[in-house]
Design an enzyme around this catalytic site. Structure first.
Site, PDB file in Angstrom:
ATOM      1  N   GLY A 172      -3.439  -0.661 -47.314  1.00 43.01           N
ATOM      2  CA  GLY A 172      -2.688   0.170 -46.358  1.00 43.01           C
ATOM      3  C   GLY A 172      -2.597  -0.610 -45.063  1.00 43.01           C
ATOM      4  N   ALA A 173      -3.092  -0.052 -43.993  1.00 41.97           N
ATOM      5  CA  ALA A 173      -3.298  -0.751 -42.711  1.00 41.97           C
ATOM      6  C   ALA A 173      -2.018  -1.136 -41.996  1.00 41.97           C
ATOM      7  CB  ALA A 173      -4.180  -1.993 -42.907  1.00 41.97           C
ATOM      8  N   ASN A 174      -0.854  -0.697 -42.488  1.00 43.06           N
ATOM      9  CA  ASN A 174       0.379  -1.023 -41.765  1.00 43.06           C
ATOM     10  C   ASN A 174       0.885   0.164 -40.933  1.00 43.06           C
ATOM     11  OD1 ASN A 174       1.388   0.707 -43.689  1.00 43.06           O
ATOM     12  ND2 ASN A 174       2.810  -0.745 -44.612  1.00 43.06           N
TER      13      ASN A 174
ATOM     14  N   GLY B  79      -1.902   5.264 -38.914  1.00 38.09           N
ATOM     15  CA  GLY B  79      -2.710   5.194 -40.121  1.00 38.09           C
ATOM     16  C   GLY B  79      -4.151   4.829 -39.813  1.00 38.09           C
TER      17      GLY B  79
ATOM     18  N   GLY C 217      -6.074   2.900 -41.799  1.00 36.73           N
ATOM     19  CA  GLY C 217      -6.301   1.493 -42.139  1.00 36.73           C
ATOM     20  C   GLY C 217      -5.937   0.553 -41.010  1.00 36.73           C
TER      21      GLY C 217
ATOM     22  N   SER D  49     -12.362  12.057 -49.277  1.00 33.93           N
ATOM     23  CA  SER D  49     -11.933  13.163 -48.425  1.00 33.93           C
ATOM     24  C   SER D  49     -12.927  14.293 -48.584  1.00 33.93           C
ATOM     25  CB  SER D  49     -10.541  13.644 -48.838  1.00 33.93           C
ATOM     26  OG  SER D  49     -10.254  14.914 -48.289  1.00 33.93           O
TER      27      SER D  49
ATOM     28  N   TYR E 220      -4.232  15.614 -55.202  1.00 32.97           N
ATOM     29  CA  TYR E 220      -4.938  14.899 -54.136  1.00 32.97           C
ATOM     30  C   TYR E 220      -6.441  15.152 -54.200  1.00 32.97           C
ATOM     31  CZ  TYR E 220      -6.192  13.296 -49.459  1.00 32.97           C
ATOM     32  OH  TYR E 220      -6.782  12.642 -48.403  1.00 32.97           O
TER      33      TYR E 220
END
Length: 393
Positions: A102-104, A113, A115, A239, A264
């Site tokens: 992720g991280a973008n 975000g 990440g 989560s 989820y």
């Protein structure tokens, strides 16, 4: 907890929040609560029920809106508290090779975000960070912003689609070509399902593919590099909603009765099972690999906007109860603690220690009972090895 369910011990939490309630009032709220379950899908009904009591109920639950690990689940007291810990407490990470999936999700429109904040904090601390995500344009922009915030930071982007097994394989091959070791893998990327069921390119239900199967396959592909690392760790993003999850081996792909929130919840329980089983197998097999899970509490990200959308129950709460969600930079702290603190333990589970574990600095989170079942975890692990055509051996 799915969006149409309330936790079993909600009344105890509400009594702590509002001790002025009378017994008849509490009984009426319980009746209203049962009625609400049947019509929560209606936004107009939800608006009519947005009383002080409803707001209190939703605040206590940490209900969703643009969040990863958006509250819900069985609300329990926090585990043993940790001394206050912030990003300033991250030990020097110089020389450590790190991958954050992720991280973008750089900051925009008041959300970002988790990440991205993990990657930023690790780069500031001196780590050699690889941002791994699907969108190259956004990934390149995230790299640019991190380098602007931390001049001289070592950070790069690599394309990775966790819902595509061939993309995972190609990514792992590139990482092996780039170096002979990896010190830290943070499985941060995740999605929430859209209103209707979707499948990945490999035919798996999209939430399961992205949140659970993909991170598992990636971790397996990268394990040889991690074994060569210095004090290597895998951090699994879960989560608090994992408390409400279940594993149905007869319908892992949610082909019957699909519900985006249930998909989820189940995926996040799956991540906990994998984190605990990875730690058990590492100890038994001498992998020298520490496996830890963490959740961010309630943070304002884009997971609902990119998932069920604003017309969903979560979308309603995202729009109209913005005070529930903490800054994503703070939501990233439990994962950063798990990733870097010398005090974080293998097989541990960390999350916020404030407001019913929905916000605040990192503390010890309570592991759901079914996440402690080694037989369930072993069966789930072996099932994912088969589905992903990988092995940790």
């Amino acid at each position: 907890m799915g969006p149409h369910d309330l936790s079993a011990n909600l009344d105890d939490l509400l009594l702590e929040k509002d001790t002025t309630m009378t017994e008849p009032t509490m009984q009426k709220d319980k009746e209203d609560e049962r009625h609400d379950k049947g019509d929560e899908r209606s936004e107009s009904t939800a608006r009519r029920r947005l009383s002080r009591r409803s707001i209190l109920r939703m605040s206590a639950l940490g209900v969703t809106a643009g969040v990863v690990g958006f509250g819900g689940g069985r609300l329990t007291a926090a585990g043993a508290e940790l001394p206050d810990w912030t990003a300033a407490d991250i030990p020097p990470q110089n020389g450590r090779r790190v991958i954050v999936t992720g991280a973008n999700g750089y900051p925009r429109d008041g959300r970002s975000g988790l990440g991205y904040h993990q990657a930023l904090a690790l780069a500031v601390a001196g780590a050699d960070v690889t941002i791994a995500s699907r969108n190259k344009e956004r990934g390149d922009e995230a790299v640019r912003r991190i380098q602007a915030a931390a001049p001289g930071a070592s950070v790069r982007f690599e394309t990775l689609d966790l819902a595509d097994l061939s993309s995972i394989s190609a990514f792992a091959t590139r990482m092996q070509a780039a170096g002979d070791r990896l010190d830290l893998l943070i499985n941060s990327a995740g999605v929430m399902g859209r209103a209707t069921r979707e499948v990945s390119i490999d035919g798996f239900e999209r939430v399961f593919a992205t949140n659970t199967l993909g991170p598992f396959v990636l971790s397996a592909r990268l394990r040889p590099l991690l074994q060569n690392g210095s004090s290597p760790r895998i951090v699994w993003m879960s989560s608090s909603r994992g408390h409400a999850g279940g594993i149905n081996f007869d319908d892992l792909q949610k082909e019957t009765g699909y519900d985006y929130a249930r998909a989820y919840d189940d995926s996040k329980l799956g991540d906990l099972l994998l984190a605990m089983e990875c730690e058990r197998r590492s100890k038994a097999s001498g992998w020298r690999l520490t496996s830890i899970a963490a959740h961010p509490g309630v943070a304002r990200t884009s997971i609902v906007l990119d998932g069920p959308g604003l017309d969903s129950s979560e979308g309603f709460r995202w729009r109209y109860i913005p005070m529930l969600w903490q800054d994503p930079a703070q939501g990233a702290l439990p994962l950063l603690y798990a990733a870097t603190s010398p005090q974080a333990t293998g097989g541990g589970y960390y999350g916020p220690k404030g407001l019913g574990t929905t916000r605040g600095l990192p503390g010890v989170a309570i592991l759901p009972e079914n996440a402690r079942d080694p037989r369930l975890a072993a069966t789930y692990w072996e099932t994912l090895e088969r589905l992903g055509d990988v092995s940790f051996r």
